[in-house]
Design a protein around this motif. Structure first.
Motif, mmCIF file in Angstrom:
data_model
loop_
_atom_site.group_PDB
_atom_site.id
_atom_site.type_symbol
_atom_site.label_atom_id
_atom_site.label_comp_id
_atom_site.label_asym_id
_atom_site.label_seq_id
_atom_site.Cartn_x
_atom_site.Cartn_y
_atom_site.Cartn_z
ATOM 1 N N THR A 31 48.999 53.926 8.641
ATOM 2 C CA THR A 31 49.521 54.613 9.792
ATOM 3 C C THR A 31 48.585 54.240 11.044
ATOM 4 O O THR A 31 49.008 54.881 12.258
ATOM 5 C CB THR A 31 49.222 56.191 9.616
ATOM 6 N N GLY A 32 47.867 53.352 10.755
ATOM 7 C CA GLY A 32 46.829 52.900 11.916
ATOM 8 C C GLY A 32 45.574 53.523 11.967
ATOM 9 O O GLY A 32 44.864 53.213 13.214
ATOM 10 N N LYS A 33 45.147 54.171 11.132
ATOM 11 C CA LYS A 33 43.914 54.646 11.253
ATOM 12 C C LYS A 33 42.842 53.823 11.614
ATOM 13 O O LYS A 33 41.722 54.213 12.389
ATOM 14 C CB LYS A 33 43.507 55.597 10.035
ATOM 15 N N SER A 34 42.737 52.586 10.802
ATOM 16 C CA SER A 34 41.634 51.461 10.793
ATOM 17 C C SER A 34 41.651 50.942 12.408
ATOM 18 O O SER A 34 40.639 50.641 12.684
ATOM 19 C CB SER A 34 41.910 50.375 9.993
ATOM 20 N N VAL A 35 42.651 51.088 13.198
ATOM 21 C CA VAL A 35 42.740 50.564 14.442
ATOM 22 C C VAL A 35 41.745 51.234 15.451
ATOM 23 O O VAL A 35 41.304 50.653 16.403
ATOM 24 C CB VAL A 35 44.431 50.656 15.170
ATOM 25 N N LEU A 36 41.445 52.448 15.122
ATOM 26 C CA LEU A 36 40.594 53.253 16.048
ATOM 27 C C LEU A 36 39.118 52.589 15.841
ATOM 28 O O LEU A 36 38.445 52.402 16.587
ATOM 29 C CB LEU A 36 40.393 54.816 15.230
ATOM 30 N N LEU A 37 38.975 52.220 14.422
ATOM 31 C CA LEU A 37 37.403 51.642 14.483
ATOM 32 C C LEU A 37 37.366 50.121 15.150
ATOM 33 O O LEU A 37 36.335 49.816 15.642
ATOM 34 C CB LEU A 37 37.147 51.332 12.859
ATOM 35 N N LYS A 38 38.683 49.353 14.908
ATOM 36 C CA LYS A 38 38.582 48.081 15.521
ATOM 37 C C LYS A 38 38.407 48.248 17.053
ATOM 38 O O LYS A 38 37.495 47.398 17.840
ATOM 39 C CB LYS A 38 39.682 47.552 15.184
ATOM 40 N N CYS A 39 38.943 49.374 17.643
ATOM 41 C CA CYS A 39 38.940 49.449 19.050
ATOM 42 C C CYS A 39 37.565 49.819 19.577
ATOM 43 O O CYS A 39 37.107 49.517 20.409
ATOM 44 C CB CYS A 39 39.937 50.466 19.400
ATOM 45 N N VAL A 40 37.063 50.789 19.022
ATOM 46 C CA VAL A 40 35.568 51.114 19.121
ATOM 47 C C VAL A 40 34.574 49.830 19.124
ATOM 48 O O VAL A 40 33.856 49.739 19.937
ATOM 49 C CB VAL A 40 35.144 52.248 17.938
ATOM 50 N N ASP B 122 56.787 47.449 19.146
ATOM 51 C CA ASP B 122 57.359 48.664 19.320
ATOM 52 C C ASP B 122 56.803 49.615 18.243
ATOM 53 O O ASP B 122 57.183 50.725 18.331
ATOM 54 C CB ASP B 122 59.178 48.518 18.760
ATOM 55 N N ASN B 123 55.715 49.221 17.716
ATOM 56 C CA ASN B 123 55.018 50.026 16.682
ATOM 57 C C ASN B 123 53.890 50.871 17.383
ATOM 58 O O ASN B 123 52.993 49.959 17.574
ATOM 59 C CB ASN B 123 54.782 49.265 15.322
ATOM 60 N N VAL B 124 54.047 51.700 17.886
ATOM 61 C CA VAL B 124 52.843 52.846 18.385
ATOM 62 C C VAL B 124 52.071 53.427 17.547
ATOM 63 O O VAL B 124 52.602 54.156 16.898
ATOM 64 C CB VAL B 124 53.515 53.602 19.474
ATOM 65 N N VAL B 125 50.806 52.831 17.182
ATOM 66 C CA VAL B 125 49.967 53.417 16.335
ATOM 67 C C VAL B 125 49.199 54.428 16.696
ATOM 68 O O VAL B 125 48.591 55.326 16.169
ATOM 69 C CB VAL B 125 49.322 52.434 15.631
ATOM 70 N N TRP B 126 48.558 54.354 17.888
ATOM 71 C CA TRP B 126 47.885 55.461 18.461
ATOM 72 C C TRP B 126 48.528 55.727 19.784
ATOM 73 O O TRP B 126 48.887 54.838 20.907
ATOM 74 C CB TRP B 126 46.432 54.878 18.885
ATOM 75 N N GLU B 127 48.617 56.975 20.216
ATOM 76 C CA GLU B 127 49.506 57.435 21.330
ATOM 77 C C GLU B 127 48.684 58.750 21.903
ATOM 78 O O GLU B 127 48.638 59.871 21.209
ATOM 79 C CB GLU B 127 50.998 57.829 21.151
#
Length: 254
Positions: A43-52, A18-23
């Motif tokens: 807040t999930g900033k590092s998720v962006l790098l992991k997706c890239v 249920d935790n949406v970190v990027w929308e």
């Protein structure tokens, strides 16, 4: 071309339960530009790098690198594309069982990118770039936190990436050492002409190294601007974060 983009992220969505970190994340990066994403811890900033990098798959959205869609790309082709990227991890992520030289040359050796003699020469070269010549035979345990970061940066640069990804490059460092890392990032960007995508909550660092800064709040990039625009905006969420105080009430979903 003025509108050329090295990296384009459109409609990125990633949730963990249920935790949406990027929308609906939208972000772009021009060749030679450094773009910082700021926001609070967790807040999930590092998720962006992991997706890239392909370490995580987004739930939806597009990530284009050099005009090639990375989301859904076959694993082998994705790995080939991401070899054009270098990553400085938050904790430097050095292998403690290897010497500094072996750490820096690890990817070059594993991927057979160069003969052994050229790998040794490249390791010497990039350690010189980060101001650590002659430490190839040391163990990571012998290094300070700032030196470990610099070795991690040398390792990331060894393969000659066109895009550098920085995950909290100054976290855990004292102000003087943090500024050394900031100056080094600027120097290496100018020397190697790499682009940079930086995740940070350190505003001094973001102001110094980035041409544009985006603010992540409740899963969305709520503001993007130059360092001066970030400093002077009256956007309540951004103003509270960068100045450490509220500028009017922060409304839900702002």
């Amino acid at each position: 071309m003025a509108d050329e983009r090295l990296l384009e992220v459109h409609g990125l969505r990633k949730a963990f339960g249920d935790n949406v970190v990027w929308e609906e994340g939208n972000l772009d990066l021009a060749p030679g530009e450094t773009h910082a994403v700021i926001g609070g811890s967790g807040t999930g900033k590092s998720v962006l790098l992991k997706c890239v990098l392909g370490l995580l798959d987004p739930d939806s959205g597009s990530i284009r690198y050099r005009d090639q869609e990375l989301v859904g790309m076959a694993q082998g082709e994705r790995a080939r594309m991401t070899r054009d990227m270098g990553m400085l991890f938050q904790d430097a992520a050095l292998f403690d069982s290897m010497t500094v030289g072996a750490n820096v040359g690890f990817e070059l050796e594993q991927m057979n990118l160069m003969p052994p003699k050229e790998i040794r020469e490249r390791v010497t070269e990039v350690l010189g770039w980060v101001g650590l010549p002659g430490i190839e035979d040391r163990d990571p345990a012998q290094l300070s936190g700032g030196m470990r970061k610099r070795v991690g940066l040398a390792r990331a640069l060894a393969s000659g990436p066109n895009l550098m990804l920085y995950d909290e490059p100054t976290t855990g460092l004292d102000p003087i050492t943090s500024d050394v890392i900031n100056e080094l990032i600027i120097y290496l960007q100018e020397k190697t002409h790499t682009s940079g995508l930086v995740i940070t909550h350190d505003m001094d660092s973001a102001y110094k190294i980035a041409g544009r800064i985006s603010m992540l709040y409740q899963g969305r990039l709520v503001f993007t601007g130059t360092p001066e625009e970030i400093r002077t905006t009256d956007h309540p969420v951004v103003s509270q974060f960068v100045h450490g105080r509220a500028h009017g009430p922060i409304t839900e979903g702002a």
